[in-house]
Enzyme design. Sequence first.
Site, PDB file in Angstrom:
ATOM      1  N   LYS A 114       0.819  -1.213   0.000  1.00 15.87           N
ATOM      2  CA  LYS A 114       0.000   0.000   0.000  1.00 15.87           C
ATOM      3  C   LYS A 114       0.855   1.265   0.000  1.00 15.87           C
ATOM      4  CE  LYS A 114      -4.470  -1.483   1.783  1.00 15.87           C
ATOM      5  NZ  LYS A 114      -5.529  -1.245   2.764  1.00 15.87           N
ATOM      6  N   LYS A 206      -5.070  -9.957  -7.102  1.00  9.90           N
ATOM      7  CA  LYS A 206      -6.234 -10.070  -6.229  1.00  9.90           C
ATOM      8  C   LYS A 206      -7.361  -9.159  -6.714  1.00  9.90           C
ATOM      9  CE  LYS A 206      -6.095  -8.054  -2.179  1.00  9.90           C
ATOM     10  NZ  LYS A 206      -5.718  -7.626  -0.830  1.00  9.90           N
ATOM     11  N   LYS A 209     -10.844  -3.448  -4.365  1.00 11.50           N
ATOM     12  CA  LYS A 209     -11.651  -2.236  -4.479  1.00 11.50           C
ATOM     13  C   LYS A 209     -10.903  -1.144  -5.220  1.00 11.50           C
ATOM     14  CE  LYS A 209     -13.814  -2.839   0.089  1.00 11.50           C
ATOM     15  NZ  LYS A 209     -13.610  -2.543   1.514  1.00 11.50           N
TER      16      LYS A 209
HETATM   17  P1  AMP Z   1     -11.225  -4.989   3.047  1.00 13.87           P
HETATM   18  O1  AMP Z   1     -12.081  -4.610   1.926  1.00 13.87           O
HETATM   19  O2  AMP Z   1      -9.780  -4.878   2.734  1.00 13.87           O
HETATM   20  O3  AMP Z   1     -11.603  -4.367   4.347  1.00 13.87           O
HETATM   21  O4  AMP Z   1     -11.470  -6.547   3.233  1.00 13.87           O
HETATM   22  C1  AMP Z   1     -12.599  -7.070   3.911  1.00 13.87           C
HETATM   23  C2  AMP Z   1     -12.534  -8.586   3.954  1.00 13.87           C
HETATM   24  O5  AMP Z   1     -12.620  -9.112   2.620  1.00 13.87           O
HETATM   25  C3  AMP Z   1     -11.229  -9.143   4.545  1.00 13.87           C
HETATM   26  O6  AMP Z   1     -11.533 -10.278   5.340  1.00 13.87           O
HETATM   27  C4  AMP Z   1     -10.445  -9.541   3.336  1.00 13.87           C
HETATM   28  O7  AMP Z   1      -9.539 -10.581   3.611  1.00 13.87           O
HETATM   29  C5  AMP Z   1     -11.527  -9.990   2.380  1.00 13.87           C
HETATM   30  N1  AMP Z   1     -11.120  -9.849   0.980  1.00 13.87           N
HETATM   31  C6  AMP Z   1     -10.776  -8.694   0.337  1.00 13.87           C
HETATM   32  N2  AMP Z   1     -10.444  -8.937  -0.948  1.00 13.87           N
HETATM   33  C7  AMP Z   1     -10.572 -10.289  -1.122  1.00 13.87           C
HETATM   34  C8  AMP Z   1     -10.386 -11.167  -2.243  1.00 13.87           C
HETATM   35  N3  AMP Z   1     -10.010 -10.702  -3.429  1.00 13.87           N
HETATM   36  N4  AMP Z   1     -10.623 -12.483  -2.054  1.00 13.87           N
HETATM   37  C9  AMP Z   1     -11.026 -12.969  -0.842  1.00 13.87           C
HETATM   38  N5  AMP Z   1     -11.223 -12.201   0.242  1.00 13.87           N
HETATM   39  C10 AMP Z   1     -11.004 -10.871   0.120  1.00 13.87           C
END
Ligand code: AMP
Length: 344
Positions: A114, A206, A209
């Site tokens: 990041k 991956k 967002k």
């Molecule tokens: P975040 O949007 O970074 O707050 O992520 C929220 C949750 O979604 C966390 O548990 C992440 O590990 C999961 N997550 C985010 N992106 C992915 C992805 N591409 N595949 C699987 N899990 C994800």
Amino acid sequence: MALQERVFSGVQPTGNLHLGNYLGAIKRFVELQGRYDCIYCVVDLHAITVWQEPAELPQAIREVTAAFLACGIDPTKHIVFNQSQVAEHAELAWIFNCIARLGWLNRMTQFKEKAGKDRENASVGLYAYPTLMAADILVYRATHVPVGEDQKQHLELSRDIAQKFNNDFARSIREHGYGEAFFPLPEPLISGEATRVMSLRDGTKKMSKSDASDYSRINLTDDADAIALKFRRAKTDPEPLPSEEAGLKNRPEADNLVGIYAALAGATRAGVLAEFGDAQFSTFKSALIDLAVAKLGPIGAEMKRLTHDPVAIDAVLADGAARARKLAGETMKAVKDVVGFVRA
Ligand code: AMP
Ligand code: TRP
């Protein structure tokens, strides 16, 4: 003191929730409700480790809350709230900043990704992000943490912090009658067929967002046409699907789409390939689109309905925060005793 089993997890309000968030995290949150007391948090303090537009942040917080509810999280049986309403998270994070070592944080790959090349210009908060995450979990003495694969390293750090706190303060913990282990060592729950959902444009990246291309991800609010278009355009290779899982090796795009299908259907990759082995991608994609629209359509529609009533969403968050504050306050009192602070 017997530690009660409890689930905690968080999602950042930083833009569009996508299929990776759903399959890797929120869908699992829903499933765990039957077995544990659960606390699900919209982690707005984490979000501001990178710039968030103040005029847009409230909407983003409400949207994640709406997604939790639309996916089936019950805020009356469990706790749903946003992090900044419970000051104890930040308070415990400070104490953890004094427990965690620079060497531990220097190993965190998410910070390196990041912060990128311009590390000097990254916020101190982005660097300290994992100590706040440990505080989120441990302020509730949560024992189980459902997350996607990308959060595994942060969970290991949370365990290290809990362990070091328990060791450093062992005598004080005993003397205050808090038993042997003060904090549990929280266990990550990372399982299923979609712990790491990949970009639809590049099977080695991956789904995220922050990807500039909206075609890289399926958003939870995408309508049926958008879902169909994105899967039709998703990158594939020229071969038909293999009939066995071993055939997915070195075929990241095929592996990703089969994994998505399996997770949405509640099946395994092997099961999906038993049905679609030797099929062309066009055939498989049609089935995948039907399945995704059937599963995600109602969620997106419910999210839209819920976000039209921000007052109701804010009431859910306020109620959850009040209940969370009680639990967190108890832990903080004990932490203050153990550390040696004078308190009322
Ligand atoms: P975040 O949007 O970074 O707050 O992520 C929220 C949750 O979604 C966390 O548990 C992440 O590990 C999961 N997550 C985010 N992106 C992915 C992805 N591409 N595949 C699987 N899990 C994800
Ligand atoms: N770091 C997590 C993510 O980006 C979000 C998060 C913050 C979290 N605090 C947490 C997840 C505590 C689990 C437990 O995905």
